[in-house]
Motif scaffolding. Structure first.
Motif, mmCIF file in Angstrom:
data_model
loop_
_atom_site.group_PDB
_atom_site.id
_atom_site.type_symbol
_atom_site.label_atom_id
_atom_site.label_comp_id
_atom_site.label_asym_id
_atom_site.label_seq_id
_atom_site.Cartn_x
_atom_site.Cartn_y
_atom_site.Cartn_z
ATOM 1 N N THR A 1 -0.634 -6.029 -1.811
ATOM 2 C CA THR A 1 -1.167 -6.110 -0.565
ATOM 3 C C THR A 1 -2.613 -6.785 -0.837
ATOM 4 O O THR A 1 -3.314 -6.568 -1.814
ATOM 5 N N THR A 2 -3.250 -7.527 0.199
ATOM 6 C CA THR A 2 -4.768 -8.173 0.038
ATOM 7 C C THR A 2 -5.640 -7.014 0.430
ATOM 8 O O THR A 2 -6.707 -7.238 -0.053
ATOM 9 N N GLU A 3 -5.053 -5.762 0.472
ATOM 10 C CA GLU A 3 -6.104 -4.980 0.792
ATOM 11 C C GLU A 3 -6.616 -3.980 -0.658
ATOM 12 O O GLU A 3 -7.133 -3.069 -0.598
ATOM 13 N N PHE A 4 -5.966 -4.746 -1.853
ATOM 14 C CA PHE A 4 -6.782 -4.029 -3.026
ATOM 15 C C PHE A 4 -7.715 -4.751 -3.666
ATOM 16 O O PHE A 4 -7.651 -6.125 -3.506
ATOM 17 N N MET B 1 0.956 -1.092 -0.111
ATOM 18 C CA MET B 1 -0.032 0.080 0.201
ATOM 19 C C MET B 1 0.742 1.298 -0.027
ATOM 20 O O MET B 1 0.481 2.133 -0.848
ATOM 21 N N THR B 2 2.009 1.011 0.591
ATOM 22 C CA THR B 2 2.727 2.477 0.788
ATOM 23 C C THR B 2 3.460 2.902 -0.634
ATOM 24 O O THR B 2 4.010 3.852 -0.847
ATOM 25 N N GLY C 1 -7.294 8.120 -1.444
ATOM 26 C CA GLY C 1 -7.194 8.182 -2.996
ATOM 27 C C GLY C 1 -5.991 7.200 -3.330
ATOM 28 O O GLY C 1 -5.266 7.515 -4.357
ATOM 29 N N LYS C 2 -5.752 6.218 -2.339
ATOM 30 C CA LYS C 2 -4.652 5.135 -2.527
ATOM 31 C C LYS C 2 -5.250 4.117 -3.988
ATOM 32 O O LYS C 2 -5.230 3.006 -3.599
ATOM 33 N N HIS C 3 -5.175 4.558 -5.076
ATOM 34 C CA HIS C 3 -5.964 3.721 -6.198
ATOM 35 C C HIS C 3 -4.994 4.076 -7.371
ATOM 36 O O HIS C 3 -4.586 5.103 -7.476
#
Length: 235
Positions: free
Chosen positions: A130-133, A69-70, A114-116
Motif C-alpha cells: 500500500t502507498t500508506e507505508f 495494510m490488512t 502499530g501496523k509496522h
C-alpha cells in the motif's frame, strides 16, 4: 491567525520531533544519558527513508509479494497475510520495498495501532504494498529489527501522532519527521543481543496472548452451549 499561517505552522511543526529517551519517553530539550558505547543519531542518518525504486527485470506474470495494510498484524508487528499478485498488477502505483526494509504505516489510525513490520521472505527479494507505508532501509550500522522495535514503542507512536499533517481523517506522518527522529544506537553486537532477548520474550508474550484468546472464545461459547442443553433436556 489566518488559515494560511495555520497551515504553515502545521507543516513546520512536523519536522521537529521531540527528543526521545532510550525507551521513547519524551525527554524535553535534554536527551537522557546512554550506556557506554551507545550514541544518539537521527533516524535519517542510519536509514534511507523512502529510497528510489530501481529498474526491475521481472516478467509481467511473475508472482510478486504484495502487502496491503490488512496483511500487517498490529499485535505482533509482522506481515502475517501477504498476498501474491502478478508483477504487472503491482509494479505501478504501489510502494516498492526490498528484503529487510522496515515498513512504517504513516496514516492514522494504523500508525498508532502499530501496523509496522520488517519485510521478510519476499519473492525474489522485493515486493510492493500500500502507498500508506513509509519505507526505511537500514544502513550497515543498524539492524532492521532494532529500528522496528524502537518505532513500535507506544511513547514513540504517541509523540509521532502529535505531528500528523493533512486533513482530519486523512492525516499522515511526514517522512521529514522520521528522518529527524532521534534514536539511541548501541554497537551492532549489542543490538543483536538485545534483539535476541526481545524476540524470545515477545514470543512468550504472544503464546500467552493466544492462550488467553482461546480461553475467552471458550467462555463466549458457554451461554449458547447451556441454552442448547436446556432445550435438549441435557441440563
Amino acid at each position: 491567525m489566518n488559515t494560511t499561517k495555520q497551515t504553515h505552522h502545521q507543516a513546520t511543526k512536523s519536522t521537529k520531533p521531540k527528543d526521545l529517551g532510550v525507551l521513547g519517553d519524551p525527554g524535553g530539550s535534554t536527551r537522557p544519558p546512554l550506556p557506554p558505547g551507545w550514541r544518539w543519531v537521527r533516524l535519517g542518518e542510519v536509514c534511507e527513508i523512502n529510497p528510489p525504486r530501481p529498474t526491475l527485470d521481472r516478467s509481467d506474470n511473475a508472482p510478486t509479494t504484495f502487502v496491503p495494510m490488512t496483511a500487517v498484524s498490529a499485535e505482533t508487528g509482522r506481515i502475517e497475510k501477504p498476498e501474491v499478485r502478478p508483477f504487472a498488477q503491482v509494479r505501478k502505483g504501489y510502494t516498492y520495498f526490498e528484503e529487510g526494509d522496515v515498513l512504517f504505516a504513516k496514516i492514522t489510525p494504523c500508525m498508532q495501532n502499530g501496523k509496522h513490520a520488517v519485510a521478510r521472505d519476499l519473492i525474489g527479494g522485493f515486493g510492493f504494498g500500500t502507498t500508506e507505508f513509509h519505507v526505511l532501509r537500514p544502513a550497515g550500522e543498524v539492524l532492521a529489527e532494532w529500528v522496528h522495535a524502537f518505532l513500535r514503542q507506544p511513547a514513540v507512536l504517541e509523540a509521532a501522532a502529535e505531528n500528523f499533517a493533512g486533513t482530519v481523517g486523512q492525516q499522515r506522518l511526514p517522512e521529514e519527521y522520521l528522518a529527524a527522529l532521534p534514536i539511541p544506537l548501541p554497537p551492532l553486537a549489542e543490538q543483536e543481543r538485545i534483539v535476541g532477548v526481545l524476540r524470545a520474550r515477545l514470543a512468550g508474550v504472544e503464546r500467552l496472548r493466544r492462550a488467553l484468546e482461546d480461553q475467552l472464545a471458550a467462555i463466549a461459547a458457554l451461554p449458547a452451549a447451556l441454552l442448547r442443553q436446556a432445550f435438549h433436556g441435557e441440563l
